[in-house]
Design a protein around this motif. Structure first.
Motif, PDB file in Angstrom:
ATOM      1  N   MET A 161    -101.410   2.325  48.026  1.00 55.47           N
ATOM      2  CA  MET A 161    -100.981   2.854  46.752  1.00 55.47           C
ATOM      3  C   MET A 161    -100.511   1.705  45.868  1.00 55.47           C
ATOM      4  N   LEU A 162    -101.126   1.565  44.725  1.00 55.50           N
ATOM      5  CA  LEU A 162    -100.741   0.513  43.784  1.00 55.50           C
ATOM      6  C   LEU A 162     -99.704   1.029  42.817  1.00 55.50           C
ATOM      7  N   ARG A 163     -98.710   0.194  42.544  1.00 56.66           N
ATOM      8  CA  ARG A 163     -97.690   0.554  41.565  1.00 56.66           C
ATOM      9  C   ARG A 163     -97.902  -0.271  40.314  1.00 56.66           C
ATOM     10  N   GLU A 164     -97.783   0.375  39.197  1.00 52.93           N
ATOM     11  CA  GLU A 164     -97.913  -0.300  37.915  1.00 52.93           C
ATOM     12  C   GLU A 164     -96.652  -1.103  37.630  1.00 52.93           C
ATOM     13  N   ALA A 165     -96.803  -2.345  37.203  1.00 53.48           N
ATOM     14  CA  ALA A 165     -95.652  -3.192  36.868  1.00 53.48           C
ATOM     15  C   ALA A 165     -95.129  -2.818  35.481  1.00 53.48           C
ATOM     16  N   HIS A 166     -93.827  -2.813  35.345  1.00 47.93           N
ATOM     17  CA  HIS A 166     -93.181  -2.498  34.075  1.00 47.93           C
ATOM     18  C   HIS A 166     -92.339  -3.689  33.653  1.00 47.93           C
ATOM     19  N   SER A 167     -92.214  -3.882  32.357  1.00 47.77           N
ATOM     20  CA  SER A 167     -91.367  -4.967  31.863  1.00 47.77           C
ATOM     21  C   SER A 167     -89.976  -4.428  31.552  1.00 47.77           C
ATOM     22  N   VAL A 168     -88.973  -5.231  31.901  1.00 54.14           N
ATOM     23  CA  VAL A 168     -87.574  -4.897  31.635  1.00 54.14           C
ATOM     24  C   VAL A 168     -86.961  -6.073  30.896  1.00 54.14           C
ATOM     25  N   ALA A 169     -86.345  -5.789  29.756  1.00 57.59           N
ATOM     26  CA  ALA A 169     -85.734  -6.846  28.946  1.00 57.59           C
ATOM     27  C   ALA A 169     -84.415  -6.335  28.380  1.00 57.59           C
ATOM     28  N   SER A 170     -83.580  -7.272  27.948  1.00 51.29           N
ATOM     29  CA  SER A 170     -82.366  -6.847  27.248  1.00 51.29           C
ATOM     30  C   SER A 170     -82.774  -6.433  25.837  1.00 51.29           C
ATOM     31  N   ALA A 171     -82.085  -5.450  25.312  1.00 51.17           N
ATOM     32  CA  ALA A 171     -82.434  -4.905  23.999  1.00 51.17           C
ATOM     33  C   ALA A 171     -81.474  -5.417  22.932  1.00 51.17           C
ATOM     34  N   LYS A 172     -81.961  -5.524  21.695  1.00 55.33           N
ATOM     35  CA  LYS A 172     -81.091  -5.906  20.581  1.00 55.33           C
ATOM     36  C   LYS A 172     -80.030  -4.831  20.352  1.00 55.33           C
ATOM     37  N   GLY A 212     -78.678  -1.351  22.377  1.00 62.45           N
ATOM     38  CA  GLY A 212     -78.789  -0.729  23.688  1.00 62.45           C
ATOM     39  C   GLY A 212     -78.704  -1.787  24.765  1.00 62.45           C
ATOM     40  N   ASP A 213     -78.851  -1.359  26.018  1.00 63.64           N
ATOM     41  CA  ASP A 213     -78.712  -2.278  27.141  1.00 63.64           C
ATOM     42  C   ASP A 213     -80.047  -2.776  27.688  1.00 63.64           C
ATOM     43  N   PHE A 214     -81.016  -1.885  27.818  1.00 65.39           N
ATOM     44  CA  PHE A 214     -82.299  -2.257  28.407  1.00 65.39           C
ATOM     45  C   PHE A 214     -83.451  -1.758  27.551  1.00 65.39           C
ATOM     46  N   LEU A 215     -84.510  -2.547  27.491  1.00 66.56           N
ATOM     47  CA  LEU A 215     -85.753  -2.167  26.814  1.00 66.56           C
ATOM     48  C   LEU A 215     -86.853  -2.198  27.874  1.00 66.56           C
ATOM     49  N   ILE A 216     -87.455  -1.055  28.133  1.00 62.51           N
ATOM     50  CA  ILE A 216     -88.478  -0.926  29.164  1.00 62.51           C
ATOM     51  C   ILE A 216     -89.845  -0.813  28.500  1.00 62.51           C
ATOM     52  N   ASP A 217     -90.760  -1.660  28.942  1.00 58.26           N
ATOM     53  CA  ASP A 217     -92.139  -1.668  28.429  1.00 58.26           C
ATOM     54  C   ASP A 217     -92.208  -1.777  26.908  1.00 58.26           C
ATOM     55  N   GLU A 218     -91.231  -2.441  26.314  1.00 54.44           N
ATOM     56  CA  GLU A 218     -91.154  -2.621  24.857  1.00 54.44           C
ATOM     57  C   GLU A 218     -91.212  -1.290  24.105  1.00 54.44           C
TER      58      GLU A 218
END
Length: 66
Positions: A1-12, A14-20
């Protein structure tokens, strides 16, 4: 089973920005939407609540994603 990679970044805002795309603000049960009120696809992740409502999600639910 393949899992799709997601991007996690700090947000301007809020706290987190997921997949932009998704913004998460993390806080206690009284955390409001004030910081992220004008951001589309934004959610409050709150500790010390059992049930979510609207865009407010209980923090414990993220434990099921691990």
């Amino acid at each position: 089973m393949l899992r799709e990679a997601h991007s996690v970044a700090s947000a301007k805002k809020g706290d987190f920005l997921i997949d932009e795309r998704y913004t998460f603000e993390v806080g206690g049960k009284n955390k409001s939407f004030k910081q992220i009120k004008d951001i589309p696809n934004s959610f409050v992740v709150a500790d010390d609540i059992e049930i979510g409502s609207g865009a407010k999600i209980p923090l414990w639910l993220f434990g099921f994603l691990y």
